[in-house]
Design an enzyme around this catalytic site. Structure first.
Site, short mmCIF file in Angstrom:
data_model
loop_
_atom_site.label_atom_id
_atom_site.label_comp_id
_atom_site.label_asym_id
_atom_site.label_seq_id
_atom_site.Cartn_x
_atom_site.Cartn_y
_atom_site.Cartn_z
N CYS A 8 0.81 -1.20 0.00
CA CYS A 8 0.00 0.00 0.00
C CYS A 8 0.85 1.26 0.00
CB CYS A 8 -0.88 0.03 1.26
SG CYS A 8 -1.73 -1.51 1.59
N GLY A 36 -0.98 0.76 -4.99
CA GLY A 36 -2.20 -0.02 -4.72
C GLY A 36 -3.40 0.59 -5.40
N ASN A 111 1.25 0.16 5.74
CA ASN A 111 1.93 -0.36 4.56
C ASN A 111 2.85 -1.50 5.01
OD1 ASN A 111 4.55 0.98 2.40
ND2 ASN A 111 3.35 -0.86 2.21
N GLY A 112 2.55 -2.73 4.57
CA GLY A 112 3.40 -3.85 4.96
C GLY A 112 2.61 -5.10 5.25
N CYS A 249 13.17 -3.57 1.68
CA CYS A 249 12.81 -4.46 0.57
C CYS A 249 13.49 -3.99 -0.71
CB CYS A 249 11.29 -4.48 0.38
SG CYS A 249 10.74 -5.37 -1.08
N TYR A 255 11.08 -2.29 -8.55
CA TYR A 255 9.76 -2.24 -9.17
C TYR A 255 8.76 -1.30 -8.52
CZ TYR A 255 5.20 -3.67 -10.91
OH TYR A 255 3.94 -3.67 -11.45
N SER A 296 8.16 0.26 -15.50
CA SER A 296 9.30 0.04 -14.62
C SER A 296 10.46 -0.69 -15.28
CB SER A 296 8.85 -0.70 -13.35
OG SER A 296 8.07 -1.82 -13.70
N ASP A 358 12.66 -6.18 -18.83
CA ASP A 358 11.53 -6.03 -17.91
C ASP A 358 12.08 -5.99 -16.49
OD1 ASP A 358 8.97 -5.68 -17.06
OD2 ASP A 358 8.21 -7.62 -17.75
N ASP A 359 11.24 -5.52 -15.56
CA ASP A 359 11.71 -5.40 -14.18
C ASP A 359 11.84 -6.74 -13.50
OD1 ASP A 359 8.98 -5.94 -12.77
OD2 ASP A 359 8.57 -4.44 -14.30
N CYS A 395 7.13 -14.40 -0.08
CA CYS A 395 7.41 -13.17 0.67
C CYS A 395 6.31 -13.00 1.72
CB CYS A 395 7.43 -11.95 -0.24
SG CYS A 395 7.58 -10.39 0.67
N CYS A 449 16.44 -6.49 2.19
CA CYS A 449 15.85 -7.83 2.25
C CYS A 449 15.71 -8.39 0.84
CB CYS A 449 14.47 -7.79 2.92
SG CYS A 449 13.63 -9.41 2.96
N CYS A 452 12.79 -13.17 -1.00
CA CYS A 452 12.07 -13.77 -2.13
C CYS A 452 13.01 -14.26 -3.21
CB CYS A 452 11.06 -12.78 -2.71
SG CYS A 452 11.77 -11.21 -3.23
#
Length: 491
Positions: A8, A36, A111-112, A249, A255, A296, A358-359, A395, A449, A452
């Site tokens: 978000c 979002g 957000n998270g 992150c 992205y 992106s 691409d991203d 993730c 981090c 993923c």
């Protein structure tokens, strides 16, 4: 880009004088719309009286002129753009969440993703709490409210709550007289604040939102920090700072964030261009043109072209009225949107060997469709470059990557030739995960981090249901995550 969903965008304003804070939040949320597109909401505080509105939809659809006028004037306000990672796409899960309490009202935007939300929710329900949504934000709200009973201030309650909640969270919280902003001790998600010439303070997920409302960037809110805006000015509680390793992150740079944002002193555009340059060094290709997948992938494509010496070209026209592909719920919906979202500029690719940047490549469905479009436009060869490493693990911190069996890299055993064949490319290259740190100028493995991408989880991972109304994490995922966490501890 296919299959990813992010968390978000949060926004807040604190001013001493009565003003049109609703419009300020509207413009801020509009600038953060990329974070979002499921739902959005605004809460306005006028001398302790909260007036709010939230609904599913985009900011400019939900907040029409009559709705903004109805919200009225005020001194403080917060807002939220949402995409669900915990809790389904239901109007009840739209944020901000407003809580009525005998010590005063509170509104919160998050957000998270909280990794111990299930356990906390069970504890709260057994103690008599009644939940109206399936969002982990409501869990945070209740934990803070519970701590508020024996706390002298809202920021003190937030500090006590931080000792109980675990995971990724950047919060903006509004009480009748204050605006509070905080980040989790790992600092997974970005949060910053700025100041306008009229003396009002702005809190936002990204600096692009500060720019949108005419605020000058002051600084990032540090991991673990609680910043309070009130009649006493700006105060900071750093009791939870430096408790845990910094783990921003890395996908914020690759992205999620807007390229014109600056996150923790680093240009998002610069990070993506660096990723493209690294790709050019890691996967040199004989080609005639480099094109990027909007939006992106464009920055990385520019970096690839500059490093390789292959000319950069505009390969696609993007329909500006179609939202981000990954945000469309449901695979069929995503594929339908790809068909009308991008159109290839035939004269740019016809008869040419194309490097397509691409991203990331997640499930592979969207990139497969894009490659077919480029080939149909007459390209002789299509070499696909991903400015992110292969996704290998779920993730739990706000990016909705939760099923290894759907990740194309896992399906193809990380074999580049197999992946290329599956998506219809002549070759495929991913950014080397061991060079990720170079895009932001950090030391290897420090300050971000990359769980993923198989680099281990910085926290414990969810061990039960997300909540009683959501699916359980599979045993296989749980065991893999535990192994990764143990590896992280050993390192």
């Amino acid at each position: 880009m296919s299959g990813l969903r992010e968390e978000c965008g949060v926004f807040g304003i604190y001013g001493e004088t009565t003003q049109d804070v609703a419009s300020t939040v509207y413009y801020g949320l509009f600038a953060l719309q990329h974070r979002g597109q499921e739902s959005c909401g605004i809460v306005v505080n006028d001398d302790g009286v909260f007036n709010y509105y939230k609904d599913n939809g985009l900011v400019n659809d939900v907040f029409t002129k009559p709705v903004l006028k109805e919200l009225g004037l005020g001194q403080i306000a917060i807002g939220h753009d949402r995409y669900s990672t915990t809790g389904n796409n239901d109007r009840n899960n739209a944020q901000p969440i407003v809580v009525n309490h005998h010590k005063g009202r509170m509104a919160i935007a998050h957000n998270g993703n909280i990794v111990n939300a299930f356990e906390l929710r069970q504890e709260l329900e057994l103690a008599g709490s009644i939940f109206h949504s399936t969002s982990d934000t409501e869990v945070i709200a209740y934990v803070i409210t519970k701590e508020r009973i024996n706390s002298g201030s809202i920021e003190e309650a937030v500090g006590k709550a931080m000792e109980k909640i675990d995971g990724a969270y950047s919060l903006v919280i509004m009480s009748p007289q204050k605006l509070v902003a905080c980040r989790d001790p790992h600092g997974f998600r970005p949060l910053c604040y700025g100041k306008r010439s009229d003396g009002s303070y702005i809190v936002a997920s990204e600096t692009c939102a500060l720019d949108a409302v005419g605020a000058e960037f002051v600084r990032d809110i540090d991991p673990g920090e609680i910043v309070t805006f009130s009649k006493d000015g700006v105060t900071s509680d750093r009791a939870h700072c430096d408790e845990k390793p910094h783990k921003m992150c890395i996908f914020e740079y690759l992205y999620f964030a807007r390229p014109d944002s600056i996150i923790e002193g680093r240009s998002v555009h610069g990070a993506r261009a660096k990723a493209g340059a690294l790709l050019a060094m890691q996967y040199p290709v004989d080609a005639d043109i480099v094109i990027g997948v909007p939006d992106s992938g464009l920055d990385a494509a520019i970096g690839y072209a500059e490093q390789s010496g292959i000319p950069y070209g505009m390969g696609f026209i993007k329909n500006k009225y179609i939202g981000r592909t990954f945000i469309a719920p449901g695979q069929k919906n995503r594929e339908d949107k790809v068909r009308i979202k991008l159109n290839v500029i035939r004269s740019a690719v016809k008869g040419k060997r194309v490097v397509l940047v691409d991203d990331s490549i997640v499930r592979g469905t969207t990139i497969t469709r894009i490659i077919s479009l480029v080939r149909a436009a007459g390209a002789k060869e299509v070499h696909v470059m991903s400015s992110a490493p292969p996704f290998t693990d779920a993730c739990y911190y706000g990016v909705d990557v939760d099923s290894k069996e759907n990740l194309i890299a896992c399906q193809c055993d990380y074999d580049m030739e197999k992946i290329a064949k599956k998506v219809g490319a002549d070759s495929v290259g991913y950014l080397d995960v061991n060079t990720l740190h170079m895009i932001i100028g950090n030391k290897a493995g420090e300050g971000f981090c990359a769980a993923c991408f198989g680099k281990g989880y910085p926290t414990q991972i969810p061990t039960g249901q997300k909540d009683r109304f959501e699916e359980k994490i599979s045993k296989k995922q749980e065991e893999k995550a535990k192994e990764s966490y143990e590896m992280y501890l050993r390192v």
